[in-house]
Design a protein around this motif. Structure first.
Motif, PDB file in Angstrom:
ATOM      1  N   GLU A  35       0.902  -1.395   0.079  1.00 14.62           N
ATOM      2  CA  GLU A  35      -0.157   0.178   0.193  1.00 14.62           C
ATOM      3  C   GLU A  35       0.649   1.319  -0.156  1.00 14.62           C
ATOM      4  O   GLU A  35       0.647   2.404  -0.590  1.00 14.62           O
ATOM      5  CB  GLU A  35      -0.791   0.023   0.956  1.00 14.62           C
ATOM      6  N   ALA A  79       4.270   1.447  -1.411  1.00 14.81           N
ATOM      7  CA  ALA A  79       4.988   1.462  -2.086  1.00 14.81           C
ATOM      8  C   ALA A  79       4.410   2.003  -3.026  1.00 14.81           C
ATOM      9  O   ALA A  79       4.427   2.648  -4.114  1.00 14.81           O
ATOM     10  CB  ALA A  79       5.194   0.268  -2.377  1.00 14.81           C
ATOM     11  N   CYS A  80       2.759   0.583  -3.626  1.00 12.74           N
ATOM     12  CA  CYS A  80       2.221   1.506  -4.705  1.00 12.74           C
ATOM     13  C   CYS A  80       0.763   2.156  -4.409  1.00 12.74           C
ATOM     14  O   CYS A  80      -0.358   1.923  -5.876  1.00 12.74           O
ATOM     15  CB  CYS A  80       2.285   0.536  -5.716  1.00 12.74           C
ATOM     16  N   GLY A  81      -0.005   2.157  -3.932  1.00 17.99           N
ATOM     17  CA  GLY A  81      -0.772   2.199  -3.277  1.00 17.99           C
ATOM     18  C   GLY A  81      -1.794   0.662  -3.159  1.00 17.99           C
ATOM     19  O   GLY A  81      -3.359   1.918  -3.123  1.00 17.99           O
ATOM     20  N   ILE A  82      -2.039   0.301  -3.394  1.00 17.56           N
ATOM     21  CA  ILE A  82      -2.485  -1.223  -4.129  1.00 17.56           C
ATOM     22  C   ILE A  82      -2.826  -1.642  -2.599  1.00 17.56           C
ATOM     23  O   ILE A  82      -2.497  -1.736  -2.073  1.00 17.56           O
ATOM     24  CB  ILE A  82      -1.945  -2.176  -4.809  1.00 17.56           C
ATOM     25  N   ALA A  83      -4.690  -1.046  -2.183  1.00 16.70           N
ATOM     26  CA  ALA A  83      -4.878  -1.783  -1.063  1.00 16.70           C
ATOM     27  C   ALA A  83      -5.837  -3.455  -0.883  1.00 16.70           C
ATOM     28  O   ALA A  83      -6.161  -3.660  -1.494  1.00 16.70           O
ATOM     29  CB  ALA A  83      -6.511  -1.251  -0.413  1.00 16.70           C
ATOM     30  N   ILE A  84      -4.381  -4.337  -0.520  1.00 14.24           N
ATOM     31  CA  ILE A  84      -4.984  -6.238  -0.028  1.00 14.24           C
ATOM     32  C   ILE A  84      -5.569  -6.223   0.970  1.00 14.24           C
ATOM     33  O   ILE A  84      -4.827  -5.954   2.772  1.00 14.24           O
ATOM     34  CB  ILE A  84      -3.745  -6.563  -0.651  1.00 14.24           C
ATOM     35  N   VAL A 120       4.379  -4.454  -8.022  1.00 14.68           N
ATOM     36  CA  VAL A 120       3.775  -4.124  -8.893  1.00 14.68           C
ATOM     37  C   VAL A 120       2.463  -4.685 -10.219  1.00 14.68           C
ATOM     38  O   VAL A 120       1.178  -4.918  -9.990  1.00 14.68           O
ATOM     39  CB  VAL A 120       3.766  -2.260  -9.003  1.00 14.68           C
ATOM     40  N   THR A 136      -1.102  -5.983 -10.752  1.00 10.58           N
ATOM     41  CA  THR A 136      -2.081  -5.503 -11.433  1.00 10.58           C
ATOM     42  C   THR A 136      -2.533  -6.004 -12.318  1.00 10.58           C
ATOM     43  O   THR A 136      -3.577  -5.421 -12.775  1.00 10.58           O
ATOM     44  CB  THR A 136      -1.462  -4.141 -10.898  1.00 10.58           C
TER      45      THR A 136
END
Lengths: 278, 289
Positions: free
Chosen positions: A19, A21-26, A70, A74
Motif C-alpha cells: 500500500e 509502495a504502490c497504493g494497492i490496498a490488499i 506492482v 495489477t
C-alpha cells in the motif's frame, strides 16, 4: 518446488508495504491472489518466506522487484478467447472428439472463470459455429466457478467496461462484440441469451467438485502454475473424479502435467489438452 | 508522478486538510433539521423555517419536492407544503443531499453533478442493501449518509490540489487502476482517509467519519463501524459497475470478498442488487437533474 506459505501476519505486513509502495490496498481475503501472483517472484528471489522476501525488497537488496510486484498484483490477464491458438485447436480437434465420444449433450466446466470471459467465450464460440451451420443438434451446458465473489459478481452481471470488453475481440473477432454484446454507455453487456447459458458458482478448487454428474470438458487454464505439485495432484484428483474416461482437461498453453501423478495423458498432437485415462 | 516536486507528500496533504480554511464548513442546517426531527413532536413548520433560512436551499428543496414521486398532481407552493409532501424522515435525507450539493458544487471535481450523482447513487443503494439484508433502520440511514458523502476526500483533494488531482484521475483512467490506488502511490494517502479527516474536523459523527475513511479498505475499519463501511464499499463498487460513475473514474474492478460474505450476500442476489443499483442511479440522476 513447494509453494511458499503465507501467514496472516505476513499478508498484513505485505499489505502495508504494498500500500505504501504502490497504493494497492490488499484485503485479508486476498491471500490467494497474493500467493498466486507473488509466489513465483518469492521463489525466484530464493526466499523461504514472504517475510524474508519483503525484508529484502524493503531494504533495497531486491529493489528491482518493486515494479514487478506492482505489475504482478495489477496485471489482469483475462481476455476473451485468451490464447486464441488454443481456441482454434479446441474447435478443430477437441470439440469433434468430444462429440464423437460423448454424443450431442456435453457438459463443460470453466473451473477458474474469473470475471466470466472464458465460459462466455465458449458459449459465443458455440453460437458462432451454429450460425455457420455446424454442430447440428449439439448442446453444451456451460458451468463456471471461481473463488472471488467480486469476479463472480462481474461474471454473473455480464457487464464489462469498454477496455475489458474489447480485450481479445479485435480484428477478426470484433464482430463478436457487436453480435453478443449490447452497448450501454461506457459498458458492454452480454446479451441475455448468452448470459443465460452459463451457470456460475463460488468454489475453491481444493474443495469437492460443486457439480453433480459427469463433466466432459474441464477448463483449468493458467491456474495450476500457481500451485505446488502436491496441491496440483489434489486438485486433479478431485476433477478427474467427476470426469469419465476420454473427457478432456484444457490447460494453459505453457502448462504441462509432467511429473504429476494423475489419470491424464496428453491428447496426441493437441498441445494444452489432456484426456482422462482409466 | 511521485518524484515531481509539486506533488505533496502524505504529511503535507494531511496538514493542508487540517488547515484548509477556504472550503466552506459543513452545512449546519443538516444537523438542525435532524435535531428537529429527533424531538418527540417534530413540526413541519419548524423544519420548513430552518430550510427557509437559506433561499438557495429552499428553492432547490421545492424543486425536488415538485417531482412527480412526491407531488403527482400540483407542485407544492410553500416549503412547509413541500416538507409535508416529502415526509419528515425523507426530508432529512433530501436536505442533506441538497445542502451539501448547494454548498460544495463549486468545489471538487469539475463535473460536480456527476460527482454528487455517484454519491447519492451509492447512498441510496447502500440503504437499500441494508434493508435487503434486514439491517436496522439506523444502519440504512448511516449507509445513505455515508454513501452520499463517501468521496468527500476527493472533493478536498481537488480543491487543494486541482492539477495533481486531475493528473491522478487521468492516470487512473489510462492505467485502469482505481483512483484511490493511484492517489496512495502519488500522495501517500487516499481520498477515503482525507475525507474521514475532513468529516472529523467538521465534527460529523464517528460512525460517519469511519465509513467515509474506510470505504476502500473496510477490513481495516474500527470493528464497531466495519459493517457499515463494508456496505458502502459494496454499494460503491456496484454503483460504478452499473455506470453511475464520473466519466474519468474507473469502474470498480474488485470488492472485498470479506465484506460480501459478512453481509451474507450470494450470487443469487446479483440480479436483484443490479436492479436496485440501476433504480438508485436513476433516482440520483433525477435528483440532480
Amino acid at each position: 518446488m513447494k509453494r511458499v506459505p503465507l501467514s496472516r501476519g505476513e499478508l498484513r505486513e505485505l499489505a502495508v508495504w504494498v500500500e505504501q509502495a504502490c497504493g494497492i490496498a490488499i484485503g485479508p481475503d486476498k491471500g490467494y491472489l497474493v500467493q498466486s501472483r507473488l509466489g513465483p517472484l518469492v521463489e525466484e528471489a530464493g526466499c523461504r518466506s514472504y517475510h524474508e522476501f519483503l525484508q529484502q525488497v524493503a531494504s533495497g537488496r531486491l529493489a528491482s522487484m518493486r515494479d514487478r510486484i506492482v505489475d504482478a498484483l495489477t496485471t489482469n490477464e483475462t481476455s476473451w478467447f485468451r490464447e486464441p491458438d488454443s481456441w482454434l485447436r479446441f474447435e478443430k480437434h477437441v470439440l469433434p472428439l468430444l462429440r464423437e465420444r460423448f454424443g450431442p449433450r456435453l457438459r463443460a466446466w470453466s473451473a477458474a472463470c474469473s470475471s466470466g470471459q472464458e465460459p462466455y467465450s465458449l458459449v459465443m464460440l458455440m453460437a458462432e459455429r451454429s450460425r455457420r451451420g455446424l454442430d447440428e443438434g449439439l448442446r453444451v451446458e456451460v458451468l463456471a466457478s471461481d473463488l472471488s465473489p467480486s469476479a463472480l459478481f462481474v461474471a454473473r452481471s455480464g457487464r464489462y467496461a469498454e477496455f475489458a470488453a474489447r480485450r481479445g475481440l479485435s480484428g477478426r473477432r470484433e464482430a463478436i462484440l457487436h453480435r453478443y454484446f449490447e452497448r450501454e454507455g461506457r459498458f458492454f453487456v452480454i446479451r441475455p441469451e448468452v448470459r443465460g447459458r452459463v451457470r456460475f458458482k463460488m468454489h475453491n478448487l481444493l474443495d469437492p467438485v460443486p457439480w453433480v454428474g459427469r463433466l466432459h470438458l474441464v477448463m483449468l487454464r493458467n491456474v495450476m502454475i500457481y500451485f505446488s505439485p502436491a496441491v496440483k495432484e489434489a486438485v486433479l484428483r478431485r476433477l478427474t473424479g467427476s470426469m469419465p474416461a476420454g473427457a478432456i482437461l484444457w490447460l494453459g498453453g505453457s502448462e504441462t502435467l509432467f511429473g504429476l501423478s494423475a489419470p491424464l495423458a496428453p491428447l496426441p498432437g493437441v498441445r494444452g489438452f489432456y484426456e482422462v485415462k482409466r | 508522478m511521485t518524484n515531481r516536486p509539486e506533488v505533496p507528500d502524505r504529511a503535507a496533504v494531511l496538514a493542508a486538510v487540517d488547515a484548509v480554511d477556504n472550503l466552506p464548513p459543513f452545512p449546519e442546517v443538516v444537523a438542525e433539521v435532524r435535531d428537529e426531527l429527533g424531538r418527540p413532536d417534530p413540526e413541519p413548520a419548524r423544519v420548513a423555517a430552518l430550510i427557509e433560512e437559506d433561499a438557495a436551499l429552499a428553492a432547490r428543496f421545492l424543486a425536488v419536492a415538485s417531482a412527480p414521486r412526491y407531488s403527482p398532481t400540483a407542485p407544492p407552493r410553500t416549503v412547509r407544503q413541500a416538507v409535508v409532501r416529502v415526509g419528515l424522515a425523507e426530508t432529512a435525507r433530501v436536505i442533506l443531499a441538497v445542502a451539501v450539493y448547494e454548498r460544495f458544487r463549486r468545489f471538487g471535481p469539475p463535473d460536480a453533478r456527476a460527482f454528487w450523482e455517484h454519491g447519492m447513487a451509492v447512498g441510496l443503494l447502500g440503504a437499500t442493501l441494508a434493508r435487503m439484508a434486514d439491517a436496522s433502520p439506523e444502519v440504512a440511514e448511516l449507509a445513505y449518509t455515508a454513501g452520499l458523502l463517501h468521496d468527500l476526500g476527493e472533493l478536498a483533494l481537488y480543491h487543494l490540489y486541482p492539477e495533481v488531482s486531475a493528473a491522478i484521475a487521468a492516470r487512473s483512467h489510462k492505467t485502469g487502476r482505481p483512483n484511490h490506488e493511484v492517489e496512495r502511490a502519488a500522495l501517500g494517502v487516499e481520498h477515503g482517509e482525507v475525507g474521514g479527516r475532513l468529516a472529523s474536523r467538521w465534527g460529523l459523527p464517528a460512525d460517519l467519519v469511519a465509513v467515509v475513511a474506510f470505504h476502500h479498505r473496510p477490513w481495516a475499519a474500527p470493528v464497531d463501524h466495519r459493517r457499515a463501511a463494508q456496505l458502502v464499499h459494496i454499494a460503491d463498487f456496484v454503483a460504478k459497475h452499473v455506470g453511475y460513475v464520473r466519466a474519468e473514474d474507473v469502474p470498480g474492478e474488485d470488492f472485498d470478498g470479506g465484506a460480501w460474505a459478512a453481509w451474507g450476500f450470494s450470487l443469487d442476489d446479483v440480479d436483484a442488487i443490479l436492479e436496485r443499483a440501476r433504480a438508485s442511479g436513476k433516482e440520483a440522476a433525477a435528483f440532480f437533474a
